[in-house]
Design a protein around this motif. Structure first.
Motif, PDB file in Angstrom:
ATOM      1  N   UNK A 252      -4.530  -4.732  -5.416  1.00  0.00           N
ATOM      2  CA  UNK A 252      -4.522  -5.036  -3.972  1.00  0.00           C
ATOM      3  C   UNK A 252      -3.401  -4.234  -3.314  1.00  0.00           C
ATOM      4  N   UNK A 253      -3.764  -3.348  -2.407  1.00  0.00           N
ATOM      5  CA  UNK A 253      -2.769  -2.547  -1.701  1.00  0.00           C
ATOM      6  C   UNK A 253      -2.123  -3.368  -0.590  1.00  0.00           C
ATOM      7  N   UNK A 254      -0.802  -3.297  -0.493  1.00  0.00           N
ATOM      8  CA  UNK A 254      -0.082  -4.060   0.539  1.00  0.00           C
ATOM      9  C   UNK A 254      -0.639  -3.721   1.930  1.00  0.00           C
ATOM     10  N   UNK A 255      -0.921  -2.451   2.160  1.00  0.00           N
ATOM     11  CA  UNK A 255      -1.457  -2.064   3.472  1.00  0.00           C
ATOM     12  C   UNK A 255      -2.950  -1.751   3.346  1.00  0.00           C
ATOM     13  N   UNK A 256      -3.732  -2.756   3.100  1.00  0.00           N
ATOM     14  CA  UNK A 256      -5.175  -2.583   2.942  1.00  0.00           C
ATOM     15  C   UNK A 256      -5.815  -2.306   4.299  1.00  0.00           C
ATOM     16  N   UNK A 257      -6.626  -1.257   4.385  1.00  0.00           N
ATOM     17  CA  UNK A 257      -7.164  -0.887   5.695  1.00  0.00           C
ATOM     18  C   UNK A 257      -8.656  -1.172   5.850  1.00  0.00           C
ATOM     19  N   UNK A 258      -9.307  -1.645   4.798  1.00  0.00           N
ATOM     20  CA  UNK A 258     -10.738  -1.909   4.896  1.00  0.00           C
ATOM     21  C   UNK A 258     -11.068  -3.129   4.041  1.00  0.00           C
ATOM     22  N   UNK A 259     -12.027  -3.925   4.495  1.00  0.00           N
ATOM     23  CA  UNK A 259     -12.312  -5.176   3.795  1.00  0.00           C
ATOM     24  C   UNK A 259     -13.144  -4.986   2.532  1.00  0.00           C
ATOM     25  N   UNK A 260     -13.711  -3.813   2.346  1.00  0.00           N
ATOM     26  CA  UNK A 260     -14.538  -3.638   1.153  1.00  0.00           C
ATOM     27  C   UNK A 260     -14.163  -2.407   0.331  1.00  0.00           C
ATOM     28  N   UNK A 261     -13.785  -1.320   0.986  1.00  0.00           N
ATOM     29  CA  UNK A 261     -13.686  -0.047   0.274  1.00  0.00           C
ATOM     30  C   UNK A 261     -12.270   0.515   0.213  1.00  0.00           C
ATOM     31  N   UNK A 262     -11.284  -0.375   0.088  1.00  0.00           N
ATOM     32  CA  UNK A 262      -9.911   0.130   0.035  1.00  0.00           C
ATOM     33  C   UNK A 262      -9.108  -0.497  -1.102  1.00  0.00           C
ATOM     34  N   UNK A 263      -9.721  -0.575  -2.260  1.00  0.00           N
ATOM     35  CA  UNK A 263      -8.979  -1.100  -3.396  1.00  0.00           C
ATOM     36  C   UNK A 263      -8.008  -0.051  -3.930  1.00  0.00           C
ATOM     37  N   UNK A 264      -6.982  -0.543  -4.608  1.00  0.00           N
ATOM     38  CA  UNK A 264      -6.011   0.357  -5.205  1.00  0.00           C
ATOM     39  C   UNK A 264      -6.203   0.476  -6.704  1.00  0.00           C
ATOM     40  N   UNK A 265      -5.604   1.506  -7.278  1.00  0.00           N
ATOM     41  CA  UNK A 265      -5.573   1.674  -8.727  1.00  0.00           C
ATOM     42  C   UNK A 265      -4.483   0.766  -9.295  1.00  0.00           C
ATOM     43  N   UNK A 266      -4.700   0.283 -10.498  1.00  0.00           N
ATOM     44  CA  UNK A 266      -3.724  -0.611 -11.129  1.00  0.00           C
ATOM     45  C   UNK A 266      -2.324   0.029 -11.081  1.00  0.00           C
ATOM     46  N   UNK A 267      -1.371  -0.744 -10.616  1.00  0.00           N
ATOM     47  CA  UNK A 267      -0.001  -0.245 -10.513  1.00  0.00           C
ATOM     48  C   UNK A 267       0.372   0.152  -9.093  1.00  0.00           C
ATOM     49  N   UNK A 268      -0.616   0.404  -8.261  1.00  0.00           N
ATOM     50  CA  UNK A 268      -0.332   0.814  -6.880  1.00  0.00           C
ATOM     51  C   UNK A 268      -0.238  -0.366  -5.918  1.00  0.00           C
ATOM     52  N   UNK A 269      -0.551  -1.553  -6.406  1.00  0.00           N
ATOM     53  CA  UNK A 269      -0.575  -2.705  -5.506  1.00  0.00           C
ATOM     54  C   UNK A 269       0.295  -3.843  -6.001  1.00  0.00           C
ATOM     55  N   UNK A 270      -0.098  -5.063  -5.644  1.00  0.00           N
ATOM     56  CA  UNK A 270       0.778  -6.207  -5.856  1.00  0.00           C
ATOM     57  C   UNK A 270       0.245  -7.234  -6.854  1.00  0.00           C
ATOM     58  N   UNK A 271      -0.882  -6.946  -7.479  1.00  0.00           N
ATOM     59  CA  UNK A 271      -1.435  -7.945  -8.392  1.00  0.00           C
ATOM     60  C   UNK A 271      -0.722  -7.900  -9.746  1.00  0.00           C
ATOM     61  N   UNK A 272      -0.348  -9.064 -10.228  1.00  0.00           N
ATOM     62  CA  UNK A 272       0.253  -9.162 -11.556  1.00  0.00           C
ATOM     63  C   UNK A 272      -0.890  -9.211 -12.576  1.00  0.00           C
TER      64      UNK A 272
END
Lengths: 275, 275
Positions: free
Chosen positions: B208-228
């Motif tokens: 999950x990217x901190x600055x997500x810009x789209x509700x469907x097509x803006x996922x991040x690669x593992x390590x680029x976001x905030x999910x543990x």
């Protein structure tokens, strides 16, 4: 249209065009006697002058926005955040706000630890409650939509708000805010609203647009989206809630661009037809 | 890097650049033996030829995407949707997919009635289960993030997936998919993963990217976001899950623009470092 007596409008809905002074006199001109006030806008007028004008127009202040934002791990910053929340509570007392809208806060930079952040928020709320009680101010736990969990609110469901309320021991200084935009999707909604009986101190309406383009600033006006607002209103009122119903529309691409007088005219109509 | 044996990549991650044939040979070239296949891409190759190539490269098909989309109130259309799902099940059987990813479906045009749509989905799943059982195919209930409730999935939480699983009576033809992107925010996560023991048939990762810009097509690669991610993986594996771990990244502005060979190299590294 007698129901319009229940209408309050959050000033964020007109935030790009109107100062607080303009919002107070503007809403009064439209015969609306409920408003939610934002702290940055309060600064423009000063808290005492704002209180004087709000009283002068007979305004009910349904909320003061926002307190909370307690997702801070560094101890010094956490204490500063608590001090700042005490100033928020003081201001809310002066303008006689029915509650302070507490936005929990998201993850601090570099953190992935939602569990610790949630504990920190509880710790902060616990520390603020005696101060709120003494000031006669109610802190409203507002669960925000899960899509804000990273950036703004680790408090994401009504169930969690109910759990927190119970863990904190409740009392007149604590309440729960129900915003249809944040909770409409929840399969557990009916049970959790019922469980929140006597805790609900604020009820907010807007609408979820089928083609939402932004995670924070693209709410719809009631009737333009897919939320069954009367259904949720009925659930909330079944708990005994008789307070005002606050329209709060964050809408960068549409409503914030409109002339506020035009927007308020539409809000009144939509409130009668769709709430 | 032995853990890379657990890696599967959903072909949607390379969907803009690679056909199914290219994805199969491309992943094999990178020594990756797990893939999730999309139905529109399957059409390019034909189901029998796809099955032949997947077998030829020793690929485990971690999912066939997607079935479900049962949020239809009109009876004729509903029957058509069920028939279409039966074709999906047939195809999944031919390519020996470990499961069909069932996306519940959102609200049909003009509807605000989430409760009825949810009942309809259950009705549809109940009707499809005997067919899946006979075909030896598992239908995976995948709760999607609540921000997709209107447009794509009225199934929004793991708790609801567990409730549905129990209401439907379970069995080998039914399972639950856990995707960190959809569930990471949930305060009830630990309990519901534990409750899903023996039901989990798929585990998906992205960030999950901190600055997500789209509700469907803006996922991040593992390590680029905030999910543990390691925390959630540990919860899932504590239930006994030993299957492959599927990387699924919908990313219009970033990963879909990259050269797939480059992206897969990064995925392998990130999988070792961040999953």
């Amino acid at each position: 249209m007698a129901d319009l007596e229940r209408l309050s409008i959050n000033q964020v809905t007109m935030r790009e065009r109107w100062s607080l002074a303009e919002a107070i006199s503007g809403l009064a001109r439209h015969d609306i006697r409920g408003i939610a006030v934002w702290r940055d806008k309060l600064g423009e007028l000063g808290v005492d002058e704002a209180a004087r004008r709000l009283r002068g127009e007979g305004m009910t202040v349904t909320a003061f926005c926002v307190g909370g934002l307690l997702g801070v791990m560094d101890d010094t910053s956490f204490q500063e955040r608590l001090d700042d929340n005490r100033r928020v509570i003081d201001q809310a007392a002066v303008i006689q706000a029915e509650c302070v809208m507490m936005v929990a806060g998201g993850l601090p930079e570099g953190s992935r630890d939602l569990t610790s952040i949630r504990e920190r928020c509880l710790e902060g709320l616990d520390a603020l409650m005696p101060y709120a009680k003494q000031a006669g101010v109610t802190l409203a736990l507002e669960p925000l939509h899960p899509m804000t969990a990273a950036s703004r609110s680790c408090l994401t469901t009504l169930r969690q708000a109910n759990d927190w309320y119970e863990q904190l021991g409740g009392g007149a200084e604590l309440g729960i805010a129900v915003d249809v935009y944040h909770v409409w999707w929840d399969p557990d909604l009916e049970r959790q609203i019922s469980r929140a009986k006597d805790r609900i101190v604020a009820f907010h309406v807007s609408d979820w647009l089928m083609e939402t383009v932004d995670l924070r600033l693209d709410r719809g006006m009631m009737g333009d989206g897919v939320i069954d607002i009367p259904h949720i209103r009925a659930l909330v009122e079944k708990t005994g809630y008789t307070g005002l119903i606050e329209v709060e529309v964050f809408s960068e691409r549409n409503w914030w661009q409109r002339d506020p007088d035009e927007a308020i005219g539409i809000i009144k109509q939509r409130f009668s037809d769709w709430v």
